[in-house]
Design a protein around this motif. Structure first.
Motif, PDB file in Angstrom:
ATOM      1  N   GLY A  82       0.817  -1.208   0.000  1.00 55.43           N
ATOM      2  CA  GLY A  82       0.000   0.000   0.000  1.00 55.43           C
ATOM      3  C   GLY A  82       0.850   1.256   0.000  1.00 55.43           C
ATOM      4  N   GLY A  83       0.392   2.260  -0.715  1.00 54.26           N
ATOM      5  CA  GLY A  83       1.106   3.517  -0.795  1.00 54.26           C
ATOM      6  C   GLY A  83       1.876   3.665  -2.096  1.00 54.26           C
ATOM      7  N   LEU A  84       2.622   4.767  -2.209  1.00 56.50           N
ATOM      8  CA  LEU A  84       3.370   5.098  -3.410  1.00 56.50           C
ATOM      9  C   LEU A  84       4.832   5.327  -3.073  1.00 56.50           C
ATOM     10  N   SER A  85       5.680   5.007  -4.042  1.00 57.94           N
ATOM     11  CA  SER A  85       7.108   5.277  -3.911  1.00 57.94           C
ATOM     12  C   SER A  85       7.507   6.242  -5.029  1.00 57.94           C
ATOM     13  N   PHE A  86       8.385   7.204  -4.718  1.00 56.46           N
ATOM     14  CA  PHE A  86       8.735   8.261  -5.654  1.00 56.46           C
ATOM     15  C   PHE A  86      10.238   8.265  -5.916  1.00 56.46           C
ATOM     16  N   LYS A  87      10.610   8.288  -7.199  1.00 62.55           N
ATOM     17  CA  LYS A  87      12.007   8.394  -7.600  1.00 62.55           C
ATOM     18  C   LYS A  87      12.177   9.696  -8.383  1.00 62.55           C
ATOM     19  N   GLU A  88      12.958  10.616  -7.855  1.00 64.25           N
ATOM     20  CA  GLU A  88      13.181  11.893  -8.538  1.00 64.25           C
ATOM     21  C   GLU A  88      14.009  11.668  -9.791  1.00 64.25           C
ATOM     22  N   ILE A  89      13.528  12.220 -10.933  1.00 62.00           N
ATOM     23  CA  ILE A  89      14.265  12.040 -12.179  1.00 62.00           C
ATOM     24  C   ILE A  89      14.718  13.354 -12.799  1.00 62.00           C
TER      25      ILE A  89
END
Length: 408
Positions: free
Chosen positions: A265-272
């Motif tokens: 559950g939830g979101l993961s963020f990778k800065e690009i």
């Protein structure tokens, strides 16, 4: 013609030519085929009104106005049930309010209900419509909170949850980050999560919701750069990958993230990628981005910049020969890998474009100019993404806060 010389003429001059195609009294344009029908726009203002505008060709006319409350800050239009919701920020009273209106085919608004809420609601999103009801999540800037409402197909409002946030100490910009300041509530592309950029805490809060009660449950937030002040965000899905673009008001940046969904559950963020909202050019003193939208064809994003005065326009009053400064709308193309390609700036039509909306096919931009007390409609080339000439405009009392389209 320019107030500031920080952008190259290669980027600026095409935009100037588009706004002023012929010069002289007729420079606002004559209209085009896609503007042949009649369309309504609804506009909120800090004088406490919601105004209906009728757009026909190059004519933008006031057809009616109804009260909301003194600091009407945001509009959400449910086109299916034809209910309009107006949020009142409540800047001069201890609380905010939520208002609902039925919307007739001709754009006439009839008040349904008004409810008191936490102070400072500035944005809201509808979600999970079923069995005649849906959730409505509100972001409260001064109230440091998110509230959740159950609304039905007749516009009835019921508060079901209030979530408050605190900060252990002010952020790097203490005058603006003295407390959490929730600034927007948006849905992710799967419509299973609600995200809330928090300008004060440098977070994007992430919530899932209960489909029966509409109540929110928090997941791990995105931690934005300290002092950046996240304001608004938009999503894009391309070839099975999900991207989010976050506009930071204090940092004057747009940051691209690749988003993945966590199994638990939830979101993961990778800065690009990170860019300022002027495409890497020097930032004018005091500039602050506000709104961001992905074009309907999913090829571009548009961002409004306030207080940059990148352009001068002929005065909107034909009797006044004094040129008028204009803030800007920035266009970026969406690249296959989720990064952005800056395409340039165009005049927003006046001062402080706090909010704008693209129409259904992206051929027109309705801009709410807070400090110019004006709404403008600007042509936009769907193929190239270029924002061009102003085709209609109308002055309205007070500071304009939100503009939404009603295309039937």
């Amino acid at each position: 013609m320019l107030v500031a010389g920080f952008l190259s003429s290669a980027l600026i001059l095409p935009a100037i030519a588009a706004v002023f195609p012929s010069g002289g009294p007729g420079y606002w344009g004559k209209g085009h085929g896609h503007m042949g029908g009649k369309t309504n726009l609804y506009v909120s203002s800090y004088v406490g009104t919601v105004t209906t505008l009728s757009l026909s060709g190059t004519n933008l006319d006031i057809t009616s106005s109804v009260p909301c409350a003194q600091n009407a800050s945001w509009l959400t239009f449910d086109s299916q049930d034809r209910i309009l919701y107006c949020l009142d920020e409540g800047l001069v009273v201890p609380n905010g309010t939520v208002h609902s209106y039925s919307v007739a085919k001709d754009g006439k608004l009839t008040p349904i209900e008004e409810k008191t809420t936490i102070s400072g609601p500035v944005n809201g999103v509808l979600y999970d419509k079923h069995d005649g009801k849906q959730g409505y999540a509100l972001a409260h800037y001064t109230g440091s909170a998110v509230s959740v409402w159950s609304v039905d197909e007749k516009g009835s409002l019921d508060n079901v949850q209030d979530i408050f946030f605190t900060l252990p100490h002010p952020g790097p910009n203490p005058s603006r980050q003295d407390a959490p300041h929730e600034h927007e509530a948006i849905l992710d592309p799967t419509k299973k999560y609600i995200l809330v950029p928090d300008l004060g805490a440098d977070l994007v809060r992430v919530f899932c919701y209960d489909p029966e009660t509409f109540k929110l449950t928090a997941h791990e937030p995105l931690h934005a750069k300290a002092g950046s002040g996240p304001r608004h965000a938009a999503f894009w899905v391309n070839k099975g990958k999900t991207y989010m673009y976050l506009v930071a008001e204090l940092g004057v940046t747009v940051t691209a993230y690749e988003v993945t969904y966590v199994k638990e559950g939830g979101l993961s963020f990778k800065e690009i990628e990170v860019s300022n909202t002027f495409g890497g050019a020097p930032i004018p003193d005091g500039a602050a981005p506000a709104e961001i939208q992905v074009s309907p064809d999913q090829r571009f994003i548009v961002i409004s910049n306030r207080n940059d005065s990148s352009f001068f326009l002929p005065n909107f009053d034909p009797k006044n020969k004094t040129a008028e400064p204009s803030d800007s709308l920035a266009t970026f193309a969406l690249k296959e890998d989720g990064t952005l390609d800056f395409h340039g700036l165009a005049p927003a039509g006046g001062s402080f474009p706090r909010q704008f909306s693209l129409n259904g096919d992206g051929s027109l931009v309705g801009v709410g100019l807070q400090f110019s007390s004006r709404v403008v409609v600007i042509e936009r080339d769907i193929k190239t993404g270029v924002i061009g000439k102003i085709v209609a405009h109308v002055p309205l009392p007070g500071q304009i806060t939100c503009v939404v389209w009603d295309e039937q």
